[in-house]
Every structure is written in C-alpha cells, then in structure tokens.
Design a protein around this motif. Sequence first.
Motif, PDB file in Angstrom:
ATOM      1  N   UNK A  80       0.822  -1.193   0.000  1.00 57.81           N
ATOM      2  CA  UNK A  80       0.000   0.000   0.000  1.00 57.81           C
ATOM      3  C   UNK A  80       0.867   1.258   0.000  1.00 57.81           C
ATOM      4  N   UNK A  81       1.977   1.167   0.730  1.00 60.99           N
ATOM      5  CA  UNK A  81       2.874   2.320   0.815  1.00 60.99           C
ATOM      6  C   UNK A  81       3.476   2.619  -0.562  1.00 60.99           C
ATOM      7  N   UNK A  82       3.848   1.566  -1.294  1.00 60.46           N
ATOM      8  CA  UNK A  82       4.436   1.758  -2.614  1.00 60.46           C
ATOM      9  C   UNK A  82       3.406   2.322  -3.598  1.00 60.46           C
ATOM     10  N   UNK A  83       2.173   1.911  -3.470  1.00 58.93           N
ATOM     11  CA  UNK A  83       1.127   2.446  -4.333  1.00 58.93           C
ATOM     12  C   UNK A  83       0.921   3.932  -4.075  1.00 58.93           C
ATOM     13  N   UNK A  84       0.947   4.347  -2.832  1.00 62.62           N
ATOM     14  CA  UNK A  84       0.782   5.779  -2.507  1.00 62.62           C
ATOM     15  C   UNK A  84       1.972   6.585  -3.033  1.00 62.62           C
ATOM     16  N   UNK A  85       3.164   6.027  -2.930  1.00 65.14           N
ATOM     17  CA  UNK A  85       4.345   6.722  -3.457  1.00 65.14           C
ATOM     18  C   UNK A  85       4.247   6.846  -4.971  1.00 65.14           C
ATOM     19  N   UNK A  86       3.793   5.799  -5.637  1.00 61.26           N
ATOM     20  CA  UNK A  86       3.641   5.830  -7.091  1.00 61.26           C
ATOM     21  C   UNK A  86       2.587   6.852  -7.512  1.00 61.26           C
ATOM     22  N   UNK A  87       1.459   6.869  -6.832  1.00 62.01           N
ATOM     23  CA  UNK A  87       0.394   7.834  -7.158  1.00 62.01           C
ATOM     24  C   UNK A  87       0.870   9.252  -6.920  1.00 62.01           C
ATOM     25  N   UNK A 102       3.975  10.337  -7.006  1.00 59.82           N
ATOM     26  CA  UNK A 102       4.949  10.673  -8.050  1.00 59.82           C
ATOM     27  C   UNK A 102       4.250  11.004  -9.362  1.00 59.82           C
ATOM     28  N   UNK A 103       3.206  10.269  -9.698  1.00 59.26           N
ATOM     29  CA  UNK A 103       2.461  10.567 -10.931  1.00 59.26           C
ATOM     30  C   UNK A 103       1.764  11.917 -10.855  1.00 59.26           C
TER      31      UNK A 103
END
Length: 98
Positions: free
Chosen positions: A1-8, A10-11
Amino acid sequence: MRRAMICITAMLVLVQIWPSIFGQRSASDLSVPAAHAAFSSPAPTHRGTASAWETSTPPACFPQYRQSLTTCAKGDRVCTAKAANAYDLCDATGFWPQ
C-alpha cells in the motif's frame, strides 16, 4: 500500500510539473477561452499579392524522377531511395535538389 501511494504521488507531481518542464501552456492560459482572447485583441489581417510561385505553374518533377530512376542500377535500393527523396523535395519545394 505504501508503494502504491508513493507511485500515485509521483504521478501527480509529474502531471503538475510536466507543462513547466516541457514548455506547454499553463492552467491559467487554458482557463481563458480562445474566443475571448481573440475578441479582446483582434489580430490585424494583411492581404498581400500572390507570389510568383502561386501564380506560375508548378514544376514537373516526375520527368526528373523518372530520369534519375533510369540511371540507377537494377535492385539498387540506395539509389532508388535517393531518387524518391529528391522527388519528394521537388514536389514540396518546387526545385530539384542538386
């Protein structure tokens, strides 16, 4: 979940800074419709005379193309490509490249 939030995140940052990096119009420029911008400052229209190119007949590039193809050896792709490129340039500019 943490990686998904970082990806979002960054986008979203990329979407926000993309126009400033690559020189596209900002959001404030897009908020004014083009009709309002054109109405507030009309551009002057200048009507000139036709150029010599517009009034003359276009050059016949195909005979030169056919002549350059006949000088190419059979199956020579490089020569054929050069002739086709020269024909395209002549068709676009009106002058056969030397």
